[in-house]
Design a protein around this motif. Structure first.
Motif: not given
Length: 274
Positions: A184-197, A200-204, A251-255
């Protein structure tokens, strides 16, 4: 590993999760947190008054302006203001909190639009809040993955909890991982804090036991070899899971994961969860 060691490790894992859960709930139920919001007011060049905030509000090329009547006062950055006050042009996803009596008047920009969002401690949603249901923490949902940066950050447009609104994020990369042997894979966005990610996702489980629109997962900064840990036990609800007065991104569609992540926070009681 002995049974005693396993039990000790599980206890420590559960205690760390409880600390995280309590912090989530405390931020949500803060006197001026998202449960305290009483209105989501969209500004334009027409002067408008709102029942839950002082003054007359408008916006334009030079940013947000409030005109306070005689006897009305806001405190901005610790300074009392009366009459006309100019907040200026706000950055996207930025904002200013102005204090009014025991309330906070949030002045912000979301999806390119200036908004006023008052937060009152006695808001019924906040005073009736009884906590968020959650899955019991389970180490099997703490998954090691690999962060793969993009050659260049990718501008990624996503929808919002408010119909017609869009958010744009610079996605720096994606996280690849496996669940039960399934890649599986998830597109990541910048998080809160240096280098963090942030992911956003949905699932079954979305719309069944967890909130339908989205959940959010904070991810620590990747190690030198790209290793990251996705602890889905800490999959959190965004404010739109509790209130219609939030502008949360989708979430983006791929997430949209095709597996059931039976971990983290469930549908809030405010939305019919149990």
């Amino acid at each position: 590993m002995t049974t005693e060691a396993t039990s000790t490790d599980l206890h420590a894992f559960t205690e760390r999760w409880l600390e995280w859960y309590r912090a989530q709930e405390a931020r949500l139920a803060h006197p001026h947190g998202f449960l305290a919001i009483t209105g989501l007011h969209w500004l334009d060049d027409r002067p408008q008054r709102f029942p839950d905030a002082p003054g007359t509000w408008r916006t334009g090329p030079d940013g947000v302006v409030v005109t306070l009547d005689e006897g009305e006062e806001l405190t901005v950055d610790g300074t009392p203001v009366r009459g006309e006050h100019r907040f200026g042009v706000l950055p996207e996803r930025g904002g200013v909190d102005a204090v009014w009596k025991d309330a906070v008047i949030e002045v912000a920009k979301r999806g390119g639009h200036d908004i006023v969002r008052p937060r009152h401690p006695d808001a019924p949603l906040r005073t009736a809040f009884a906590g968020t249901p959650a899955y019991a923490p389970d180490p099997r949902w703490a998954v090691t993955g690999r962060y793969v940066p993009f050659d260049e950050p990718r501008p990624t447009t996503v929808g919002a909890a408010v119909e017609g609104l869009e958010h744009v994020y610079e996605a720096p990369g994606r996280i690849e991982f496996e669940l039960d042997g399934r890649p599986l894979a998830l597109t990541a966005f910048p998080g809160h804090g240096r280098g963090r990610l942030t992911v956003l996702f949905t699932d079954a489980t979305s719309g069944v036991t967890t909130y339908a629109a989205n959940r959010s997962l904070d991810v620590g900064a990747p190690a030198a070899d790209g290793t990251v840990v996705l602890d889905f036990n800490r999959a959190a609800n965004l404010p739109c899971a509790y209130t219609d007065l939030a502008t949360c991104p989708l979430p983006p569609a791929e997430n949209r994961l095709p597996v059931a992540i039976e971990a983290g926070l469930k549908i809030p009681r405010e939305r019919g969860g149990s």
